[in-house]
Design a protein around this motif. Sequence first.
Motif, PDB file in Angstrom:
ATOM      1  N   GLN A  29      60.571  43.571  53.012  1.00  0.00           N
ATOM      2  CA  GLN A  29      62.137  44.308  52.406  1.00  0.00           C
ATOM      3  C   GLN A  29      63.554  43.415  52.507  1.00  0.00           C
ATOM      4  O   GLN A  29      63.429  42.654  51.986  1.00  0.00           O
ATOM      5  CB  GLN A  29      63.246  44.921  54.329  1.00  0.00           C
ATOM      6  CG  GLN A  29      63.966  45.911  54.447  1.00  0.00           C
ATOM      7  CD  GLN A  29      64.366  46.148  55.817  1.00  0.00           C
ATOM      8  OE1 GLN A  29      63.389  46.163  56.711  1.00  0.00           O
ATOM      9  NE2 GLN A  29      66.118  46.030  55.556  1.00  0.00           N
ATOM     10  N   LYS A  30      64.010  44.228  50.901  1.00  0.00           N
ATOM     11  CA  LYS A  30      65.099  43.312  50.739  1.00  0.00           C
ATOM     12  C   LYS A  30      66.136  43.106  50.678  1.00  0.00           C
ATOM     13  O   LYS A  30      66.250  43.103  51.927  1.00  0.00           O
ATOM     14  CB  LYS A  30      65.109  44.556  48.959  1.00  0.00           C
ATOM     15  CG  LYS A  30      64.500  44.669  48.219  1.00  0.00           C
ATOM     16  CD  LYS A  30      64.923  45.434  46.890  1.00  0.00           C
ATOM     17  CE  LYS A  30      64.117  45.657  45.903  1.00  0.00           C
ATOM     18  NZ  LYS A  30      65.137  47.285  44.573  1.00  0.00           N
ATOM     19  N   GLY A  31      66.308  41.361  51.148  1.00  0.00           N
ATOM     20  CA  GLY A  31      67.257  41.861  51.557  1.00  0.00           C
ATOM     21  C   GLY A  31      67.676  41.015  52.803  1.00  0.00           C
ATOM     22  O   GLY A  31      68.771  40.407  53.615  1.00  0.00           O
ATOM     23  N   LEU A  32      65.744  41.000  53.609  1.00  0.00           N
ATOM     24  CA  LEU A  32      65.801  40.283  54.700  1.00  0.00           C
ATOM     25  C   LEU A  32      66.169  38.742  54.774  1.00  0.00           C
ATOM     26  O   LEU A  32      65.943  38.016  54.163  1.00  0.00           O
ATOM     27  CB  LEU A  32      65.183  41.309  55.219  1.00  0.00           C
ATOM     28  CG  LEU A  32      64.728  41.361  56.650  1.00  0.00           C
ATOM     29  CD1 LEU A  32      65.556  42.125  57.379  1.00  0.00           C
ATOM     30  CD2 LEU A  32      62.629  41.571  57.420  1.00  0.00           C
ATOM     31  N   VAL A  56      64.047  49.840  52.575  1.00  0.00           N
ATOM     32  CA  VAL A  56      63.427  49.716  53.569  1.00  0.00           C
ATOM     33  C   VAL A  56      62.572  50.833  54.148  1.00  0.00           C
ATOM     34  O   VAL A  56      61.516  51.398  54.733  1.00  0.00           O
ATOM     35  CB  VAL A  56      64.296  49.482  54.329  1.00  0.00           C
ATOM     36  CG1 VAL A  56      65.527  51.130  54.916  1.00  0.00           C
ATOM     37  CG2 VAL A  56      63.744  49.608  56.441  1.00  0.00           C
ATOM     38  N   GLU A  57      63.559  52.123  53.154  1.00  0.00           N
ATOM     39  CA  GLU A  57      62.690  54.115  52.612  1.00  0.00           C
ATOM     40  C   GLU A  57      60.898  53.433  52.700  1.00  0.00           C
ATOM     41  O   GLU A  57      60.243  53.874  52.970  1.00  0.00           O
ATOM     42  CB  GLU A  57      63.386  54.059  52.024  1.00  0.00           C
ATOM     43  CG  GLU A  57      64.830  55.005  52.546  1.00  0.00           C
ATOM     44  CD  GLU A  57      65.983  53.601  51.967  1.00  0.00           C
ATOM     45  OE1 GLU A  57      66.742  53.445  52.355  1.00  0.00           O
ATOM     46  OE2 GLU A  57      65.545  52.475  51.604  1.00  0.00           O
ATOM     47  N   THR A  63      54.355  52.992  56.997  1.00  0.00           N
ATOM     48  CA  THR A  63      54.133  53.213  58.699  1.00  0.00           C
ATOM     49  C   THR A  63      55.469  53.576  58.697  1.00  0.00           C
ATOM     50  O   THR A  63      56.764  54.060  58.854  1.00  0.00           O
ATOM     51  CB  THR A  63      53.735  52.115  59.145  1.00  0.00           C
ATOM     52  OG1 THR A  63      53.466  51.638  60.413  1.00  0.00           O
ATOM     53  CG2 THR A  63      55.056  50.622  58.377  1.00  0.00           C
ATOM     54  N   ARG A  64      54.816  54.593  60.456  1.00  0.00           N
ATOM     55  CA  ARG A  64      56.078  54.460  61.407  1.00  0.00           C
ATOM     56  C   ARG A  64      56.341  54.079  62.130  1.00  0.00           C
ATOM     57  O   ARG A  64      57.241  54.522  63.297  1.00  0.00           O
ATOM     58  CB  ARG A  64      55.664  56.333  61.609  1.00  0.00           C
ATOM     59  CG  ARG A  64      55.540  57.710  60.654  1.00  0.00           C
ATOM     60  CD  ARG A  64      55.505  58.615  61.678  1.00  0.00           C
ATOM     61  NE  ARG A  64      54.898  60.098  60.424  1.00  0.00           N
ATOM     62  CZ  ARG A  64      54.133  60.240  60.663  1.00  0.00           C
ATOM     63  NH1 ARG A  64      52.690  59.491  61.181  1.00  0.00           N
ATOM     64  NH2 ARG A  64      53.597  61.319  59.162  1.00  0.00           N
ATOM     65  N   ASN A  65      55.641  52.921  62.625  1.00  0.00           N
ATOM     66  CA  ASN A  65      55.776  52.258  63.738  1.00  0.00           C
ATOM     67  C   ASN A  65      57.143  50.345  63.170  1.00  0.00           C
ATOM     68  O   ASN A  65      57.773  50.589  61.764  1.00  0.00           O
ATOM     69  CB  ASN A  65      54.700  51.010  63.718  1.00  0.00           C
ATOM     70  CG  ASN A  65      53.624  51.938  64.078  1.00  0.00           C
ATOM     71  OD1 ASN A  65      53.673  52.491  65.445  1.00  0.00           O
ATOM     72  ND2 ASN A  65      52.070  52.686  63.674  1.00  0.00           N
ATOM     73  N   ASN A  66      56.954  50.571  64.042  1.00  0.00           N
ATOM     74  CA  ASN A  66      58.140  49.139  63.418  1.00  0.00           C
ATOM     75  C   ASN A  66      57.688  47.615  62.904  1.00  0.00           C
ATOM     76  O   ASN A  66      57.626  46.871  63.387  1.00  0.00           O
ATOM     77  CB  ASN A  66      58.784  47.989  65.168  1.00  0.00           C
ATOM     78  CG  ASN A  66      60.182  47.056  65.046  1.00  0.00           C
ATOM     79  OD1 ASN A  66      60.674  47.320  63.950  1.00  0.00           O
ATOM     80  ND2 ASN A  66      60.076  46.348  66.233  1.00  0.00           N
ATOM     81  N   HIS A  67      57.736  47.838  61.785  1.00  0.00           N
ATOM     82  CA  HIS A  67      56.962  47.185  60.872  1.00  0.00           C
ATOM     83  C   HIS A  67      57.850  45.537  60.570  1.00  0.00           C
ATOM     84  O   HIS A  67      58.105  44.844  59.974  1.00  0.00           O
ATOM     85  CB  HIS A  67      57.487  47.689  59.491  1.00  0.00           C
ATOM     86  CG  HIS A  67      58.762  48.480  58.661  1.00  0.00           C
ATOM     87  ND1 HIS A  67      59.529  47.669  58.541  1.00  0.00           N
ATOM     88  CD2 HIS A  67      58.804  49.668  58.704  1.00  0.00           C
ATOM     89  CE1 HIS A  67      60.835  48.537  57.605  1.00  0.00           C
ATOM     90  NE2 HIS A  67      59.953  49.708  58.481  1.00  0.00           N
ATOM     91  N   GLN A  68      59.769  45.402  61.221  1.00  0.00           N
ATOM     92  CA  GLN A  68      59.904  44.756  60.763  1.00  0.00           C
ATOM     93  C   GLN A  68      60.473  43.369  59.691  1.00  0.00           C
ATOM     94  O   GLN A  68      60.821  42.967  59.216  1.00  0.00           O
ATOM     95  CB  GLN A  68      59.547  43.656  61.629  1.00  0.00           C
ATOM     96  CG  GLN A  68      59.375  43.618  63.375  1.00  0.00           C
ATOM     97  CD  GLN A  68      58.360  42.941  64.017  1.00  0.00           C
ATOM     98  OE1 GLN A  68      57.792  41.790  63.657  1.00  0.00           O
ATOM     99  NE2 GLN A  68      58.896  42.305  65.173  1.00  0.00           N
ATOM    100  N   GLY A  69      60.216  44.624  58.505  1.00  0.00           N
ATOM    101  CA  GLY A  69      60.768  44.334  57.313  1.00  0.00           C
ATOM    102  C   GLY A  69      59.270  44.073  56.879  1.00  0.00           C
ATOM    103  O   GLY A  69      59.599  43.073  55.890  1.00  0.00           O
TER     104      GLY A  69
END
Length: 245
Positions: A29-32, A56-57, A63-69
């Motif tokens: 994820q950008k900016g994380l 993030v999109e 994935t629909r799960n919690n990817h944490q970036g």
Amino acid sequence: MENTTTIYGIRAILEAINANQPINKIFLQKGLKGDLFKELETSIRKMGISSSYVPVEKLNRLTRNNHQGAVAQISPVQFQDFETVVEEVMSTQKAPFFLLLDQVSDVRNFGAIIRTAECCGVHGIIVPKNGAAPITDDTVKTSAGAVFNVPICKVDHLKDAIFYLQSSGIEVTAATEKAEGEIYSIDFSKPTAIIMGSEEKGISPSILSIVDHMAKLPLFGTIGSLNVSVACGVFLYEVVRQRSN
């Protein structure tokens, strides 16, 4: 779309890297920020894994799960060590036959090429770590399962792989429309490696400068080139034809 070759979450991906899982690519994820995220970035650079920073999109679509970036695509097959494969083939085969792909990027083309290579008795396929098509579920399907039957090796630099093959007594032929001579003028009865180029740019000039031979296919229509998987099939079967005589 979720599939069995996708893993998500920073810790899960770090564990996959530490376990030497065959990772095709990691999307970040950008900016994380954060210590754990930086640890992941360091591991990616250290291992030379292909990665890209995305909104993030994009991750939410993967994935629909919690990817944490972080989302990683895992190859369904294990890549093999290049030098080990070459040494084994050289010791067991009278006429080694290799295929190199210079940044072929379409997964379906890749799958079709793997299928043809397996049918033609290619002893190993060599691709660069960066810029090459990943082995995805679509690749496996298009290859009709051939990805599990032919050794596939990822190398840091394709030029180094070519030098290694040449030092092992293998003549390297580039399939390119820039060649003066046609495919039928090359003697493929010798230990051989064929190089196919990317769909858009073909084989890079730096690679063309070090090969043993360049060859093209005769074209009689108005279209200037063939699809890379089709052209590859013609080249591979010319090797088969010559070795069958």
